[in-house]
Design an enzyme around this catalytic site. Structure first.
Site, PDB file in Angstrom:
ATOM      1  N   ASP A 196      -0.104   5.109   0.833  1.00 41.29           N
ATOM      2  CA  ASP A 196      -0.337   6.102   1.900  1.00 41.29           C
ATOM      3  C   ASP A 196      -0.308   5.434   3.278  1.00 41.29           C
ATOM      4  O   ASP A 196      -1.140   4.572   3.567  1.00 41.29           O
ATOM      5  CB  ASP A 196      -1.714   6.769   1.710  1.00 41.29           C
ATOM      6  CG  ASP A 196      -1.824   7.534   0.395  1.00 41.29           C
ATOM      7  OD1 ASP A 196      -0.914   8.293   0.077  1.00 41.29           O
ATOM      8  OD2 ASP A 196      -2.837   7.363  -0.306  1.00 41.29           O
ATOM      9  N   ASP A 208       0.877  -1.166   0.000  1.00 39.18           N
ATOM     10  CA  ASP A 208       0.000   0.000   0.000  1.00 39.18           C
ATOM     11  C   ASP A 208       0.920   1.224   0.000  1.00 39.18           C
ATOM     12  O   ASP A 208       2.100   1.126   0.364  1.00 39.18           O
ATOM     13  CB  ASP A 208      -0.885  -0.044   1.255  1.00 39.18           C
ATOM     14  CG  ASP A 208      -1.697   1.209   1.415  1.00 39.18           C
ATOM     15  OD1 ASP A 208      -2.399   1.580   0.460  1.00 39.18           O
ATOM     16  OD2 ASP A 208      -1.622   1.846   2.491  1.00 39.18           O
TER      17      ASP A 208
HETATM   18  C1  BG6 Z   1      -5.707   5.713  -0.119  1.00 45.29           C
HETATM   19  C2  BG6 Z   1      -5.836   6.496   1.172  1.00 45.29           C
HETATM   20  O1  BG6 Z   1      -4.396   5.279  -0.263  1.00 45.29           O
HETATM   21  O2  BG6 Z   1      -6.059   6.527  -1.236  1.00 45.29           O
HETATM   22  C3  BG6 Z   1      -7.237   7.075   1.283  1.00 45.29           C
HETATM   23  O3  BG6 Z   1      -5.569   5.649   2.286  1.00 45.29           O
HETATM   24  C4  BG6 Z   1      -7.552   7.905   0.045  1.00 45.29           C
HETATM   25  O4  BG6 Z   1      -7.318   7.853   2.449  1.00 45.29           O
HETATM   26  C5  BG6 Z   1      -7.392   7.048  -1.210  1.00 45.29           C
HETATM   27  O5  BG6 Z   1      -8.883   8.416   0.104  1.00 45.29           O
HETATM   28  C6  BG6 Z   1      -7.660   7.817  -2.494  1.00 45.29           C
HETATM   29  O6  BG6 Z   1      -6.643   8.770  -2.667  1.00 45.29           O
HETATM   30  P1  BG6 Z   1      -6.659   9.915  -3.763  1.00 45.29           P
HETATM   31  O7  BG6 Z   1      -5.219  10.417  -3.737  1.00 45.29           O
HETATM   32  O8  BG6 Z   1      -6.997   9.292  -5.077  1.00 45.29           O
HETATM   33  O9  BG6 Z   1      -7.643  10.933  -3.348  1.00 45.29           O
HETATM   34 MG    MG Z   2      -2.737   3.157   3.535  1.00 52.42          MG
END
Ligand code: BG6
Ligand code: MG
Length: 212
Positions: free
Chosen positions: A11, A9
């Site tokens: 984030d 993963d």
């Molecule tokens: C995930 C995060 O990796 O990505 C979420 O944990 C986030 O919190 C999701 O909403 C979507 O991210 P993005 O950058 O497309 O808005």
């Molecule tokens: Mg994550």
């Protein structure tokens, strides 16, 4: 090495962008007068942008049209992208970099499996733009975690079956997705104690012992 492939993963696992997600959602929630704190934010881990917005709006006392919701999601993403511009290669921790290098040296294929549509931008900022053998992200899936689609896509791109891959996650939704897809999961951060995970990491570097 116990696994042929490892799917990370992004984030909250490879980098600390999870805090930037929080700050950007918090700014939107404050403007709308909706209560939102770090505990609420944990429910958004691994969840797509629009699904995250729906969770935040659960505490709103009014309904919004799809058009209004799309504008809110864009507002959050603009704020988030401004924060992402602060990221440099120095934000890739030595622990993450050296662990990735050691795993690769052991012959392991390495992939990213993230819900984020900002994945390519973040990897580029961290200096990991060309590092991974496969990147599956929010731009190439239609179903959000806890659906296993993004991890199945990453395994397919690596040419490996889920049975020989390990997923590394900080979100309960991500652990659920990994297990649903037939992957073993190493959980860390917010999801560290998730009983569905095969490994419970106090730190990213512990992956080396877990996969020995
Ligand atoms: C995930 C995060 O990796 O990505 C979420 O944990 C986030 O919190 C999701 O909403 C979507 O991210 P993005 O950058 O497309 O808005
Ligand atoms: Mg994550």
């Amino acid at each position: 090495m116990r696994y042929e492939g490892i799917i990370f993963d992004l984030d909250g696992v490879l980098c600390t962008t999870d805090h930037y997600h929080y700050l950007a959602w918090k700014a939107l929630a404050d403007r709308l007068g909706i209560p939102f704190n770090e505990t609420d934010n944990n429910r958004l881990r691994g969840v797509s942008r629009m699904a995250s917005l729906e969770i935040i709006l659960e505490k709103s006392d009014r309904a919004y049209t799809l058009e209004e919701k799309e504008a809110m999601a864009a507002e959050k993403n603009d704020a988030y992208r401004r924060l992402l511009h602060q990221i440099t290669r120095a934000d890739l921790s030595r622990e993450v970099q050296s662990t990735l290098d050691r795993l690769r040296a052991q012959g392991c294929k390495l992939a990213v499996g993230s819900a984020s549509k900002n994945t390519p931008f973040i990897l580029e900022r961290l200096g990991l733009g060309d590092f991974f053998d496969a990147v599956a992200d929010g731009n190439c899936v239609t179903r959000s975690k806890p659906d296993p689609e993004v991890f199945l896509k990453a395994a397919e791109m690596l040419g490996l079956s889920p049975a020989v891959c390990l997923v590394v996650e900080d979100a309960h939704a991500g652990v659920e997705a990994a297990v649903a897809g037939g992957f073993a999961c190493a959980a860390m951060g917010d999801a560290k104690d998730d009983p569905r995970a095969a490994y419970h990491l106090n730190a990213f570097g512990e992956l080396l012992q877990a996969t020995e």
